[in-house]
Design a protein around this motif. Structure first.
Motif, PDB file in Angstrom:
ATOM      1  N   TYR A  55       0.829  -1.197   0.000  1.00  0.00           N
ATOM      2  CA  TYR A  55       0.000   0.000   0.000  1.00  0.00           C
ATOM      3  C   TYR A  55       0.869   1.255   0.000  1.00  0.00           C
ATOM      4  O   TYR A  55       0.641   2.182  -0.766  1.00  0.00           O
ATOM      5  N   TRP A  56       1.885   1.271   0.852  1.00  0.00           N
ATOM      6  CA  TRP A  56       2.654   2.488   1.098  1.00  0.00           C
ATOM      7  C   TRP A  56       3.769   2.647   0.073  1.00  0.00           C
ATOM      8  O   TRP A  56       4.928   2.371   0.303  1.00  0.00           O
ATOM      9  N   GLY A  57       3.363   3.076  -1.095  1.00  0.00           N
ATOM     10  CA  GLY A  57       4.279   3.331  -2.192  1.00  0.00           C
ATOM     11  C   GLY A  57       3.570   4.146  -3.252  1.00  0.00           C
ATOM     12  O   GLY A  57       2.352   4.365  -3.182  1.00  0.00           O
ATOM     13  N   GLU A  58       4.311   4.594  -4.253  1.00  0.00           N
ATOM     14  CA  GLU A  58       3.712   5.398  -5.318  1.00  0.00           C
ATOM     15  C   GLU A  58       2.844   4.522  -6.213  1.00  0.00           C
ATOM     16  O   GLU A  58       3.336   3.553  -6.794  1.00  0.00           O
ATOM     17  N   PRO A  59       1.546   4.849  -6.378  1.00  0.00           N
ATOM     18  CA  PRO A  59       0.730   4.103  -7.341  1.00  0.00           C
ATOM     19  C   PRO A  59       1.227   4.353  -8.767  1.00  0.00           C
ATOM     20  O   PRO A  59       1.753   5.423  -9.085  1.00  0.00           O
ATOM     21  N   PHE A  60       1.074   3.343  -9.599  1.00  0.00           N
ATOM     22  CA  PHE A  60       1.450   3.499 -11.005  1.00  0.00           C
ATOM     23  C   PHE A  60       0.401   4.347 -11.740  1.00  0.00           C
ATOM     24  O   PHE A  60      -0.809   4.133 -11.545  1.00  0.00           O
ATOM     25  N   PRO A  61       0.815   5.252 -12.602  1.00  0.00           N
ATOM     26  CA  PRO A  61      -0.137   6.041 -13.399  1.00  0.00           C
ATOM     27  C   PRO A  61      -0.578   5.254 -14.645  1.00  0.00           C
ATOM     28  O   PRO A  61      -0.436   5.715 -15.776  1.00  0.00           O
ATOM     29  N   ILE A  62      -1.119   4.069 -14.388  1.00  0.00           N
ATOM     30  CA  ILE A  62      -1.450   3.116 -15.460  1.00  0.00           C
ATOM     31  C   ILE A  62      -2.858   2.571 -15.212  1.00  0.00           C
ATOM     32  O   ILE A  62      -3.244   2.316 -14.068  1.00  0.00           O
TER      33      ILE A  62
END
Length: 868
Positions: free
Chosen positions: A465-472
Motif C-alpha cells: 500500500y505504502w508506495g507510489e501508485p502506477f499512473p497506469i
C-alpha cells in the motif's frame, strides 16, 4: 548559575541560542537563479547526503557521521565564495511504516510524519547548515506526482540500439511498441512473502526469510512491472570512467553489471518442435568460452525455464516437480552461492552438441538463474569448476579440450591454453580458437558472437500500500498510461492495510478507486522504495516548482559544470554502492536522452563514510543493546563536541568504535577554546578575558597561525578532518599561556573552527565583535583566511651546544649561520663559561656541524685520563 559551573563551558545555553538564530535568519538558504539574493558571479557547489529513511527509532550516532562531514565542507565552501546547495529530505516510503499500519490500523502517513519530526529535531539539534526551505518528502503527493511523471517518460520511451539512446516510443517503427518499451510487464519469478503480502528484493531475503519479520519467502511467478535497465548496461559501465568515485565502488558496479564477451550457441532439442510448430527446436546457450564447445557433455536449465514443461519425460516429472518446489523456497543469493553442494535433476530429454553431433542430456539445477543469459548453460566439466563438481556428482562424461601450457592438470584447468580434441580448432591458442569456432558457428547458422550482461531488468513492482501508485490503467487486457494532467495518482484510504492473502496488492481492496471507468481498472501494484530516491537530488534544485519536475534554469545551474556529473559531492554508506547508485544513474541517463536534464551523470564525486561500531566493537543494534543516541551525547557534552568527536575518531572512510571517553576528550578541547577567550567573574558570569587585546601577533604566533590555516585548509579539501582538529588543538595549546592574545589571530582561528564547531565559534565571534570596534559582521559572512608560505619558512634553527660531546646548552641561530658566528656563540654561552671560565673560553677549539651542533673541546684532566 550552579548548573552552568558544572559544565566546562555553557554549551547548553549557546547551542539552542544559535540554532534559533539560524532558524530565524536562514543564513544557509541558497537562492536559485532569478530569485532574490542570487549572485550569478558565484560558482556553485552542490553537496548532498544520501537522505535517510525516517525510522521510528530515530538517529543513532552512526547516522550523522557523513552528515557532519558534508556540513564541514558546506560551511567551508561558503567562506570560499561558493553558492552552496546543501539540502535534506526524507526517503519516507517503506515497509516498516506499512507493517505498523497492519498491526495498529494507523495510516502510514501518520507514522511517517511522526518519524520525520523526530529525525528533523535531532538533525537540527546537531547544528547542520541545511537549507531547510528545500526540504522534500517522497511521500508528499507534490513530490511523487513527479516520480509518477518520470515513470511515464520511461513508459513512453524505447532504447534505440542504433543511436544507443532512449527515444520517444512514437519514433519506433515496429508493429509491437509494448515489446520495446523501457517500462513493460512480464511474468517473472519473484521472492514472494505471503505473510507480508509482497514481493521482496534479493537483498531483503536472508536465509529464505524476509529481512523484516523473518517470515518464510518462496519463489513464484507473478505479473510484474519491469524497467529495461539492461538497455543501458554498456553505458552504465563505460561512463563510470569519468566519475570521481572510489575504485572499489566502480568495481562493484562493473561486477554487478557483469559484461561478458562470448557466443550464443544453438543446441537442437531432440524430438521437440519450436513454438511455431516447426521441427527442430533449438535451445540457445551463452558462453564466454566457445573454444570449449567440443567438451560440452550436458546442458543445464534454470528450474523455472519455460522449456522444462515441454521436454520433461513422464518418468522424470515427479522428481522435476519436487525439485522445482524446493528451489522456489531459495533466494537467488542462496542459489548462486558457489560454496554450496550442487544439486539437480535429469529432465529425461536430450539435445545435440552442434560441434560433435552427439546427444547430451538436459538437466535442471538451481545454480542456473533464469535472468542471466538465456537461463541455460552448457556443461564443460573439464574446464569449469562448477560443472566439474556437477559432473562428478551425477556421473557425467568429462572431456579435455584445452591443454595447459604449463605443468598443471588438464582436468579442472579453467585458464587459456591450446585446443585439443576439437577437430576444427586443434592446436590453436584459446584466443585464436574462440575467433575461429565463433566464425564457424555463424557460417553454419549455429550461433553468433554476443555480449552478455549479468545485470537483469529491474523488477519495479511491489504488492504494498505504502508506495507510489502506477499512473497506469488496464483496459481489455492491455495497459495504457494516464494523462499527465491526472497526476498525482494518490492511494485511497483503506479500512485495513493487511495483505489480501490472494497475492493481490492491498490496493485491490479499494473497489471504487480501482474502477477508473466502465471498462478500465487502475494498476494496483505500487512502485518500490527505490523510485523516490532515484531522482531526489534533482528535486532539491527546485523543490517548489509545480510546473516541472525541476526548472531548466535551476537544473543547469546546480547540476552544471565541466564534468559529466552534476552533484559535486555525494556522501553516504557503502550499503548503497550498487543498487541505489545504479538505479539513479539509469533514470538520469534516460532523462538526459529525453532532453529533460543537461548532464549525463547525477553524481560527480562520491565519498563513503565508514561504519561506527558500538563501544563493544560490534555493529550497533537493538539486540546487542549497544546503540548510542546522539541526544544523550549532546545532553552531556554538547553538539559541537559530538560533531568534532565524530570527525576526530579517525579517517572518514574507516570503520571505528564509539567511545564516550573520546567524546569527553574533545569536549575538554572545546572548553580550552572557550577559556582561552573567556573568564568567569566573581558572580559566576562569563566575560571576555582581559588577555584578548588588539595587538599584532609576534613572529612565533604568526607562524603558528599560518601553519594552522594551511593544515586545516588542506585537511578539509582531502577529507582528513581528524588531523585538522589535531592541528587546532596544537594552536590552542600554543596560545594558552601567553600574556596577550591577539584578537586578529583569534578571529582567524574561529573561522577555521566554525565548520567543525559552529555554535561555540559563532558565540565567541559575537563576543569579540561586541568589545572590539573593528567588528565585521556575523561569522557566516566571513571569507576563508589565506596563509603566507613565507611565514612558514624556517629562518632559525636550534643549535645544540656540547662540551666534549656532552649536552650543555641549546641556542637559536639564523639558518646557515657562518661557522665563525656559531663558534663565537658557543664560546659566549653562559653555560659553557660556567664550566671553562671567562678567561679560557675565547681560546677553545669548537667543532661545528652546520645547522645542528657546536662541540666545545677542552683538554681532559689527569684524573679523567686515568679513568679512561
Amino acid at each position: 548559575m550552579s548548573s552552568e559551573r558544572r559544565k566546562p563551558y555553557p554549551f547548553d545555553k549557546i547551542e539552542p541560542k544559535w540554532q534559533a538564530i539560524w532558524e530565524e535568519r536562514q543564513p544557509f538558504h541558497a537562492p536559485n537563479p532569478g530569485e532574490k539574493g542570487f549572485d550569478p558571479a558565484k560558482p556553485k557547489f552542490y553537496v548532498l547526503d544520501m537522505f535517510p529513511y525516517p525510522s521510528g527509532a530515530g538517529l543513532h550516532v552512526g547516522h550523522p557521521e557523513g552528515y557532519t562531514a558534508t556540513d564541514i565542507v558546506a560551511r567551508y565552501k561558503r567562506t570560499r565564495g561558493f553558492s552552496v546547495l546543501h539540502p535534506m529530505g526524507w526517503d519516507a516510503f517503506g515497509l516498516p511504516a506499512e507493517q505498523y499500519a497492519v498491526k495498529s490500523g494507523q495510516h502510514p502517513a501518520v507514522t511517517t510524519r511522526e518519524n520525520v519530526a523526530k529525525f528533523k529535531r535531532q538533525l537540527k539539534r546537531i547544528g547542520f547548515s541545511y537549507d531547510w526551505q528545500r526540504e522534500i518528502n517522497t511521500t508528499d503527493p507534490k513530490y511523487y506526482k513527479w516520480t509518477q511523471w518520470i515513470f511515464l517518460q520511461i513508459y513512453n520511451s524505447w532504447f534505440n540500439p542504433e543511436t544507443k539512446r532512449a527515444e520517444p516510443i512514437s519514433t519506433y517503427r515496429g508493429t509491437d511498441p509494448d515489446s520495446v518499451r523501457l517500462a513493460y510487464v512480464a511474468e517473472v519469478p519473484v521472492n514472494w512473502c505471503p505473510e507480508l503480502g509482497t514481493v521482496l528484493a534479493n537483498e531483503e531475503v536472508v536465509d529464505g526469510k524476509s529481512e523484516v519479520g523473518g517470515f518464510p519467502v518462496v519463489r513464484r511467478p507473478m505479473r510484474q512491472w519491469m524497467l529495461r535497465i539492461t538497455a543501458y548496461a554498456e553505458r552504465l559501465i563505460d561512463e563510470l570512467d569519468e566519475l570521481d568515485w572510489p575504485e572499489g565502488i566502480k568495481l562493484l558496479q562493473r561486477n554487478w553489471i557483469g559484461r561478458s564477451e562470448g557466443a550464443e550457441i544453438d543446441f537442437p532439442v531432440v524430438g521437440i518442435d519450436d513454438p511455431g510448430g516447426h521441427s527442430g527446436y533449438k535451445l540457445r546457450v551463452f558462453t564466454t568460452r566457445p573454444d570449449t564447445l567440443y567438451g560440452g557433455t550436458f546442458l543445464v536449465l534454470a528450474p523455472e525455464h519455460s522449456l522444462v514443461d515441454r521436454i520433461v519425460t513422464e518418468e522424470q516429472w515427479p522428481a522435476v516437480r519436487e525439485y522445482r518446489e524446493r528451489t522456489a523456497r531459495k533466494s537467488e543469493l542462496e542459489r548462486a552461492d558457489l560454496s554450496k553442494e550442487k544439486t539437480g535433476v535429469f529432465t529425461g530429454a536430450y539435445a545435440i552438441n552442434p560441434a560433435t553431433n552427439q546427444k547430451i542430456p538436459i538437466w535442471i539445477a538451481d545454480y542456473v538463474l533464469l535472468g542471466y543469459g538465456t537461463g541455460a548453460i552448457g556443461g564443460v566439466p573439464a574446464h569449469d569448476d562448477r560443472d566439474l563438481e556437477f559432473a562428478k556428482k551425477f556421473g557425467l562424461p568429462v572431456v579435455i579440450v584445452v591443454q595447459p601450457t604449463t605443468d598443471v592438470p588438464a582436468i579442472g584447468f579453467t585458464g587459456e591454453g591450446i585446443a585439443v580434441n576439437s577437430p576444427i580448432i586443434n592446436g590453436l591458442t584459446s584466443a585464436e580458437a574462440k575467433k575461429k569456432i565463433t566464425a564457424w558457428l555463424e557460417e553454419h547458422g549455429l550461433g553468433k558472437r554476443a555480449i552478455n550482461y549479468k545485470l537483469r531488468d529491474w523488477l519495479f513492482s511491489r504488492q504494498r500500500y505504502w508506495g507510489e501508485p502506477f499512473p497506469i490503467v488496464w483496459e481489455d487486457g492491455k495497459h495504457r498510461a494516464l494523462d499527465e494532467k491526472e497526476l498525482p495518482v494518490v492511494p485511497p484510504a483503506l479500512d485495513d492495510y493487511k495483505p489480501t492473502g490472494t497475492g493481490e496488492p492491498p490496493l485491490a481492496k479499494a473497489k471504487e478507486w480501482i474502477r477508473y471507468s466502465v471498462n478500465a481498472l487502475r494498476e494496483t501494484n505500487t512502485m518500490p522504495q527505490w523510485a523516490g530516491s532515484c531522482w531526489y537530488y534533482l528535486r532539491f534544485c527546485d523543490p517548489r516548482n509545480d510546473e516541472r519536475f525541476v526548472g531548466e534554469g535551476a537544473e543547469r545551474y546546480w547540476m552544471g559544470g565541466p564534468k559529466p556529473g552534476g552533484v559535486d559531492l555525494y556522501v553516504g554508506g557503502t550499503e548503497h554502492a550498487v543498487l541505489h547508485l545504479l538505479y539513479a544513474r539509469f533514470w538520469h541517463k534516460l532523462l538526459f536522452d529525453m532532453g529533460c536534464v543537461s548532464k549525463p551523470e547525477p553524481f560527480q564525486r562520491l565519498v563513503n563514510q565508514g561504519i561506527i561500531l558500538g563501544e563493544d566493537n560490534q555493529k550497533m543494534s537493538k539486540s546487542r543493546g549497544n546503540i548510542v543516541n546522539p541526544d544523550d551525547v549532546i545532553d552531556q557534552y554538547g553538539a559541537d563536541a559530538f560533531r568534532c568527536y565524530e570527525m576526530f575518531m579517525g579517517p572518514l572512510e574507516q570503520m571505528k568504535p564509539w567511545s564516550m571517553r573520546g567524546v569527553e576528550g574533545v569536549a575538554r578541547f572545546l572548553a580550552r577554546v572557550w577559556r582561552l577567550l573567556m573568564t568567569e567573574n566573581q558572580a559566576g558570569a562569563w566575560e571576555l578575558s582581559g588577555k584578548v587585546k588588539n595587538v599584532e601577533p609576534d613572529k612565533g604566533q604568526q607562524k603558528m597561525l599560518h601553519a594552522t590555516i594551511k593544515k586545516v585548509t588542506q585537511d578539509i579539501e582531502s577529507f582528513s578532518f581528524n588531523t585538522a582538529i589535531s592541528q587546532m588543538m596544537i594552536f590552542v595549546n600554543a596560545f594558552t599561556n601567553v600574556d596577550s592574545i591577539p584578537v586578529s589571530a583569534m578571529r582567524t582561528f574561529l573561522i577555521l573552527l566554525n565548520p567543525f564547531a559552529p555554535h561555540i565559534a559563532s558565540d565567541l565571534w559575537e563576543r569579540l565583535n561586541a568589545k572590539f570596534s573593528d567588528a565585521r559582521g556575523d561569522i557566516t559572512e566571513q571569507s576563508w583566511p589565506t596563509y603566507d608560505e613565507r611565514l612558514l619558512v624556517e629562518d632559525e634553527v636550534e643549535i645544540v651546544i656540547q662540551i666534549n660531546g656532552r649536552l650543555r646548552d641549546r641556542i637559536k641561530m639564523p639558518v646557515d649561520s657562518p661557522r665563525e658566528d656559531v663558534e663565537r656563540a658557543a664560546r659566549a654561552s653562559p653555560k659553557v663559561k660556567s664550566v671553562v671560565g671567562d678567561a679560557l673560553a675565547p681560546y677553545l677549539k669548537v667543532i661545528v656541524v652546520p645547522n645542528k651542533l657546536a662541540n666545545v673541546v677542552i683538554p681532559k684532566t689527569e684524573d679523567e685520563e686515568n679513568k679512561k
